[in-house]
Design an enzyme around this catalytic site. Sequence first.
Site, PDB file in Angstrom:
ATOM      1  N   LYS A   1      -8.627  -5.542   2.169  1.00  0.00           N
ATOM      2  CA  LYS A   1      -9.236  -4.333   1.579  1.00  0.00           C
ATOM      3  C   LYS A   1      -8.955  -4.339   0.082  1.00  0.00           C
ATOM      4  O   LYS A   1      -7.891  -3.925  -0.367  1.00  0.00           O
ATOM      5  CB  LYS A   1      -8.645  -3.082   2.234  1.00  0.00           C
TER       6      LYS A   1
ATOM      7  N   GLY B   1       0.257  -2.073  -4.938  1.00  0.00           N
ATOM      8  CA  GLY B   1      -0.376  -0.951  -5.620  1.00  0.00           C
ATOM      9  C   GLY B   1       0.680  -0.015  -6.164  1.00  0.00           C
ATOM     10  O   GLY B   1       1.822  -0.424  -6.428  1.00  0.00           O
ATOM     11  N   SER B   2       0.315   1.227  -6.305  1.00  0.00           N
ATOM     12  CA  SER B   2       1.220   2.186  -6.945  1.00  0.00           C
ATOM     13  C   SER B   2       2.318   2.634  -5.985  1.00  0.00           C
ATOM     14  O   SER B   2       2.143   2.624  -4.760  1.00  0.00           O
ATOM     15  CB  SER B   2       0.424   3.400  -7.406  1.00  0.00           C
ATOM     16  N   THR B   3       3.423   3.059  -6.555  1.00  0.00           N
ATOM     17  CA  THR B   3       4.539   3.566  -5.749  1.00  0.00           C
ATOM     18  C   THR B   3       4.109   4.817  -4.984  1.00  0.00           C
ATOM     19  O   THR B   3       4.473   5.008  -3.819  1.00  0.00           O
ATOM     20  CB  THR B   3       5.737   3.854  -6.672  1.00  0.00           C
TER      21      THR B   3
ATOM     22  N   GLY C   1       2.210   3.726  -2.081  1.00  0.00           N
ATOM     23  CA  GLY C   1       3.167   3.042  -1.198  1.00  0.00           C
ATOM     24  C   GLY C   1       3.891   4.032  -0.294  1.00  0.00           C
ATOM     25  O   GLY C   1       4.086   3.779   0.903  1.00  0.00           O
TER      26      GLY C   1
ATOM     27  N   GLU D   1       4.568  -4.036  -2.523  1.00  0.00           N
ATOM     28  CA  GLU D   1       4.803  -4.489  -3.902  1.00  0.00           C
ATOM     29  C   GLU D   1       4.265  -3.388  -4.804  1.00  0.00           C
ATOM     30  O   GLU D   1       3.054  -3.196  -4.900  1.00  0.00           O
ATOM     31  CB  GLU D   1       4.050  -5.793  -4.175  1.00  0.00           C
TER      32      GLU D   1
ATOM     33  N   CYS E   1       2.122  -5.446 -13.281  1.00  0.00           N
ATOM     34  CA  CYS E   1       3.277  -4.675 -12.780  1.00  0.00           C
ATOM     35  C   CYS E   1       4.585  -5.144 -13.411  1.00  0.00           C
ATOM     36  O   CYS E   1       5.519  -4.372 -13.550  1.00  0.00           O
ATOM     37  CB  CYS E   1       3.338  -4.764 -11.266  1.00  0.00           C
TER      38      CYS E   1
HETATM   39  P1  NAD Z   1      -3.315   2.234  -6.081  1.00  0.00           P
HETATM   40  O1  NAD Z   1      -2.054   2.428  -5.343  1.00  0.00           O
HETATM   41  O2  NAD Z   1      -4.047   3.412  -6.569  1.00  0.00           O
HETATM   42  O3  NAD Z   1      -4.379   1.443  -5.168  1.00  0.00           O
HETATM   43  C1  NAD Z   1      -4.062   0.198  -4.572  1.00  0.00           C
HETATM   44  C2  NAD Z   1      -4.907   0.006  -3.329  1.00  0.00           C
HETATM   45  O4  NAD Z   1      -4.558   1.014  -2.375  1.00  0.00           O
HETATM   46  C3  NAD Z   1      -6.408   0.132  -3.528  1.00  0.00           C
HETATM   47  O5  NAD Z   1      -7.029  -0.838  -2.728  1.00  0.00           O
HETATM   48  C4  NAD Z   1      -6.715   1.536  -3.035  1.00  0.00           C
HETATM   49  O6  NAD Z   1      -8.032   1.711  -2.558  1.00  0.00           O
HETATM   50  C5  NAD Z   1      -5.730   1.647  -1.885  1.00  0.00           C
HETATM   51  N1  NAD Z   1      -5.359   3.020  -1.518  1.00  0.00           N
HETATM   52  C6  NAD Z   1      -5.395   4.136  -2.275  1.00  0.00           C
HETATM   53  N2  NAD Z   1      -4.947   5.196  -1.560  1.00  0.00           N
HETATM   54  C7  NAD Z   1      -4.609   4.721  -0.341  1.00  0.00           C
HETATM   55  C8  NAD Z   1      -4.054   5.323   0.834  1.00  0.00           C
HETATM   56  N3  NAD Z   1      -3.750   6.620   0.887  1.00  0.00           N
HETATM   57  N4  NAD Z   1      -3.797   4.538   1.902  1.00  0.00           N
HETATM   58  C9  NAD Z   1      -4.055   3.214   1.858  1.00  0.00           C
HETATM   59  N5  NAD Z   1      -4.599   2.591   0.788  1.00  0.00           N
HETATM   60  C10 NAD Z   1      -4.867   3.337  -0.302  1.00  0.00           C
HETATM   61  O7  NAD Z   1      -2.930   1.207  -7.222  1.00  0.00           O
HETATM   62  P2  NAD Z   1      -3.849   0.643  -8.380  1.00  0.00           P
HETATM   63  O8  NAD Z   1      -4.064   1.755  -9.337  1.00  0.00           O
HETATM   64  O9  NAD Z   1      -5.026  -0.087  -7.811  1.00  0.00           O
HETATM   65  O10 NAD Z   1      -2.901  -0.483  -9.008  1.00  0.00           O
HETATM   66  C11 NAD Z   1      -1.971  -0.215  -9.975  1.00  0.00           C
HETATM   67  C12 NAD Z   1      -0.580  -0.179  -9.383  1.00  0.00           C
HETATM   68  O11 NAD Z   1      -0.312  -1.382  -8.669  1.00  0.00           O
HETATM   69  C13 NAD Z   1       0.490  -0.100 -10.446  1.00  0.00           C
HETATM   70  O12 NAD Z   1       1.454   0.871 -10.082  1.00  0.00           O
HETATM   71  C14 NAD Z   1       1.112  -1.481 -10.437  1.00  0.00           C
HETATM   72  O13 NAD Z   1       2.430  -1.540 -10.883  1.00  0.00           O
HETATM   73  C15 NAD Z   1       0.976  -1.867  -9.018  1.00  0.00           C
HETATM   74  N6  NAD Z   1       1.020  -3.328  -8.870  1.00  0.00           N
HETATM   75  C16 NAD Z   1       2.150  -3.898  -8.363  1.00  0.00           C
HETATM   76  C17 NAD Z   1       2.237  -5.282  -8.243  1.00  0.00           C
HETATM   77  C18 NAD Z   1       3.485  -5.937  -7.688  1.00  0.00           C
HETATM   78  O14 NAD Z   1       3.440  -7.118  -7.392  1.00  0.00           O
HETATM   79  N7  NAD Z   1       4.585  -5.223  -7.534  1.00  0.00           N
HETATM   80  C19 NAD Z   1       1.164  -6.083  -8.637  1.00  0.00           C
HETATM   81  C20 NAD Z   1       0.031  -5.466  -9.158  1.00  0.00           C
HETATM   82  C21 NAD Z   1      -0.035  -4.082  -9.260  1.00  0.00           C
END
Ligand code: NAD
Length: 493
Positions: A188, A240-242, A245, A262, A296
């Site tokens: 996804k 994705g974002s904390t 997460g 992550e 990140c």
């Molecule tokens: P996000 O958390 O908004 O979205 C990430 C993914 O989660 C997307 O595919 C989104 O559609 C999905 N999503 C959103 N809400 C959801 C829910 N309630 N349930 C399940 N899935 C859901 O993050 P973003 O804005 O796309 O990315 C930026 C963040 O990702 C930053 O905080 C960055 O630090 C982090 N990041 C971390 C790493 C790592 O390796 N630690 C790598 C890249 C990005």
Amino acid sequence: MTVAATRNGTDVSVPASLLIGGDWTAAGDGAEFETHDPATGSPLGVVAEAGQSDVDAAVGAARAAFEDPAWRTMPPAARARLLWRVADLIEQHADEIAELETRDQGQPIGIAKGLNVPLAAEMFRYYAGWCTKIEGSVSAVSIPNTMHYTRREPIGVCALITPWNLPFAIAAWKLAPALACGNTVVLKPAEQTPLTTVFLARLCLEAGMPPGVVNCLTGGPATGKALTEHSGVDKVSFTGSTQVGKLIVAAAAGNLKRLSLELGGKAPSIVARDADIDAAVAGNLQGALLNSGQVCAAYTRFYVDERRVDEFTEKIAAAAAGIPVGPGLNPETVMGPLVSQEQVDRVAHYVRLGVEQGAELVTGGQRPGGDLAGGYFFQPTVFARVSDDMVIAREEIFGPVLSILSYSDPEELTARANDTEYGLAACVWTRDLTTAHNLAATIRAGSVYVNMLPFLDPAAPWGGFGASGWGREMSSTAIDEFTETKGVWINLA
Ligand code: NAD
């Protein structure tokens, strides 16, 4: 059908972008959404928006494929060949994928071609090698006449949910180990950048993956949520974002899904008194502004020895101000746009806060005008005289904003670097081995870099402490993350 192809360099509409059980389809309810070109803000294409019935179908197809002997009993060497073929196909289509990534995500084409796409191919090669090396062991149990051994078995159906910053590489670094271990998956991608993940799913089919082993659902948060709540999903691997997460932890509780998370970061970069300042300036600038700071592990808060801080600030601000900002497809561009208007607003909000809280804005802080006014661009921005309690030193901005702090006593460095909820990456610039090793040992971060950029390699574990997530990706640790351990007891009496 051709999926996510750049026909005539312009047409990237893929309304049938859902891959379910080996078939490409539109959403069951016909829902679609637009993806935009961050360099212009214009719509780039339309993809399907998967709803609950599509999630049910994809999870069902992944379950059926998991139980099908065609995949379940496929010899590891045959799985390895499939993964290797995916790597070959990525390389054959490297230019096309890189261009698609740049157009959908905004990153400079040099980053797409030189980092993102090759890293994805290497992930498949690395994990192709692992397929034939996933081993159990014989345990030294003390019960007489008893043998005990372990097997590493696939977990089952894995939902792989990715962010928008390095979409192709991140999809690959989840998909390759998941498949190497014999799982089936539902990918996804982020709603901002779906196109190259759809392309990757297409290459998996082309490589000969049995139908249903790799499924792909384009869609937004609701699609991700439906996957993480689904009782047919055994594991979620999320980047994705904390904030999201934490939602996933709650959603996964229903059937106690296995989780790898992550998440965000706020990497400190320490510049010691003895550091080579020119190397530190060049390395920190790249480490901070790679992918417009949407990384990140980006270096974001700089603790510079007070005797070197003016020199460091002057040099890094001058270098930042001179960076060529422009559309990612322009080969001269070093820093492309941010991914979305939302991200521009977020960065602008933090810049305003920095000024309001009394940090000194040395360079940047604005959206560029002229030819770039229509895209999601933001100038490289450097703040000096930042203090530890300012919001720009504490929260993840995920944009091209550098915060320079200073220190007088090296003894305070560990505590200040660790004064964060995050713990993904950190960097130390010094010529002194003792300083380097001591800080590497005491800073709480999943990866500590000494005198270098925040590189990634398939062989090196990747992940974070604290709010930066759970578990580690890449390396042999990803094999642990995508398998269950089974113990087998044999009565030998
Ligand atoms: P996000 O958390 O908004 O979205 C990430 C993914 O989660 C997307 O595919 C989104 O559609 C999905 N999503 C959103 N809400 C959801 C829910 N309630 N349930 C399940 N899935 C859901 O993050 P973003 O804005 O796309 O990315 C930026 C963040 O990702 C930053 O905080 C960055 O630090 C982090 N990041 C971390 C790493 C790592 O390796 N630690 C790598 C890249 C990005």
